[in-house]
Design an enzyme around this catalytic site. Structure first.
Site, PDB file in Angstrom:
ATOM      1  N   CYS A  84      -3.038   4.521  -3.668  1.00 52.43           N
ATOM      2  CA  CYS A  84      -3.010   4.126  -5.078  1.00 52.43           C
ATOM      3  C   CYS A  84      -1.608   3.607  -5.385  1.00 52.43           C
ATOM      4  O   CYS A  84      -0.624   4.344  -5.221  1.00 52.43           O
ATOM      5  CB  CYS A  84      -3.320   5.368  -5.921  1.00 52.43           C
ATOM      6  SG  CYS A  84      -3.207   5.119  -7.699  1.00 52.43           S
ATOM      7  N   CYS A 195      -3.433  -3.215  -6.971  1.00 49.00           N
ATOM      8  CA  CYS A 195      -4.159  -1.980  -7.313  1.00 49.00           C
ATOM      9  C   CYS A 195      -5.286  -1.904  -6.305  1.00 49.00           C
ATOM     10  O   CYS A 195      -5.934  -2.918  -6.014  1.00 49.00           O
ATOM     11  CB  CYS A 195      -4.707  -2.069  -8.730  1.00 49.00           C
ATOM     12  SG  CYS A 195      -5.952  -0.800  -9.126  1.00 49.00           S
TER      13      CYS A 195
HETATM   14  N1  DGL Z   1      -6.252   2.344  -7.698  1.00 52.47           N
HETATM   15  C1  DGL Z   1      -5.079   2.510  -8.407  1.00 52.47           C
HETATM   16  C2  DGL Z   1      -3.936   1.637  -7.963  1.00 52.47           C
HETATM   17  O1  DGL Z   1      -3.869   1.256  -6.825  1.00 52.47           O
HETATM   18  C3  DGL Z   1      -5.017   2.851  -9.834  1.00 52.47           C
HETATM   19  C4  DGL Z   1      -6.029   2.556 -10.815  1.00 52.47           C
HETATM   20  C5  DGL Z   1      -5.848   3.437 -12.027  1.00 52.47           C
HETATM   21  O2  DGL Z   1      -6.160   4.616 -11.924  1.00 52.47           O
HETATM   22  O3  DGL Z   1      -5.389   2.932 -13.064  1.00 52.47           O
HETATM   23  O4  DGL Z   1      -3.047   1.355  -8.724  1.00 52.47           O
END
Ligand code: DGL
Length: 266
Positions: A84, A195
């Protein structure tokens, strides 16, 4: 399962690697991990109950990350991948300070390969509001801004489409056309998917622009970095063993598990 300190050396090699995200997006990273490290056992944890992280404060996300890491350590995981970008920018430095001997690999937007992909290309970095705001990305952009025109675009609300498994459709198309309308004429050379949810929406992002664009994401680099760390610490699983994947989610029910399977096979 025992904590790492209580294991003998061959048990340590077979210990699982924790991979976590605020939700299902981290599956885009898990796919690369599995490709590069087919012998490893992975526990994927999606914190869908607390998603999205990208519109929370840094201290809220840091507290969640600390809680997850403590659970993974109690379970005897041998390494952590923060799949993430948001959690990495909010917490990776602090978690490494908390546990300096434990291998923690984060993901960061693939600004470097994008910036170096051509002669001063124009690059759009799509990410959550927190990733865009945080120092980590700002420093990264500063490093490459003489090599490319780099534009940051916070995308609040975009991860939710992937999180619900809505990878196509009118609402997504409307959202993206509106978000990307300034770039219909201001031609981009590349888009950094900053993301881990966004790679699942790539086709729709491409369809919202009237010209072809190259995409970059940090999943493969993250997998390579994990392999390097495991080798460096002599923690790689034996080659003759086929790895496993265990799925967990902070939201109860079967819906997320079904989505996990679908995304893993996308
Ligand atoms: N998948 C996440 C990222 O890579 C975050 C998405 C979220 O929870 O806002 O930033």
């Amino acid at each position: 399962m025992a904590e790492m300190n209580d294991m003998n050396s061959s048990e340590k090699l077979l210990a699982p690697i924790a991979v976590f995200d605020s939700g299902m997006g981290g599956v885009s990273v898990l796919k690369e991990l599995r490709k590069l490290l087919p012998n490893e056992n992975f526990i994927f944890f999606g914190d869908s109950k607390n998603a999205p992280y990208g519109t929370k404060t840094k201290s809220q996300v840091l507290a969640l990350c600390r809680e997850h890491l403590n659970n993974f350590l109690r379970e005897g995981c041998k390494a952590l991948v923060i799949a993430c970008n948001t959690a990495t920018s909010a917490a990776v430095w602090e978690l490494r300070e908390d546990f300096p001997d434990f291998p923690i690999v984060g993901i960061e937007p693939a600004v470097k390969p994008a910036a170096l992909s051509g002669e001063h290309p124009r690059i759009l970095v799509m990410a959550t509001p927190m990733t865009i705001r945080e120092e980590k990305l700002r420093r990264l952009i500063e490093e490459y801004e003489d090599r490319a025109e780099i534009i940051s675009l916070p995308c609040p609300g975009l991860m939710e489409f992937a999180e619900r498994g809505e990878l196509h459709g009118k609402d997504l198309n409307n959202y993206l056309c509106k978000l990307l309308s300034p770039y219909r004429d201001k031609i981009l050379d590349g888009i950094v998917l900053g993301c881990t949810h966004y790679p699942f929406l790539k086709d729709e992002i491409a369809a919202a622009l009237p010209y072809p664009v190259t995409f970059f994401d940090g999943a493969e680099g993250t997998a390579r970095e994990l392999r390097r760390r495991l080798e460096e610490l002599s923690l790689s699983a034996p080659k003759e063993k086929k790895g496993t994947i265990t799925f967990r989610c902070s939201l109860p029910g079967e819906e997320k598990e079904a989505l996990f399977g679908r995304l893993l096979n996308e």
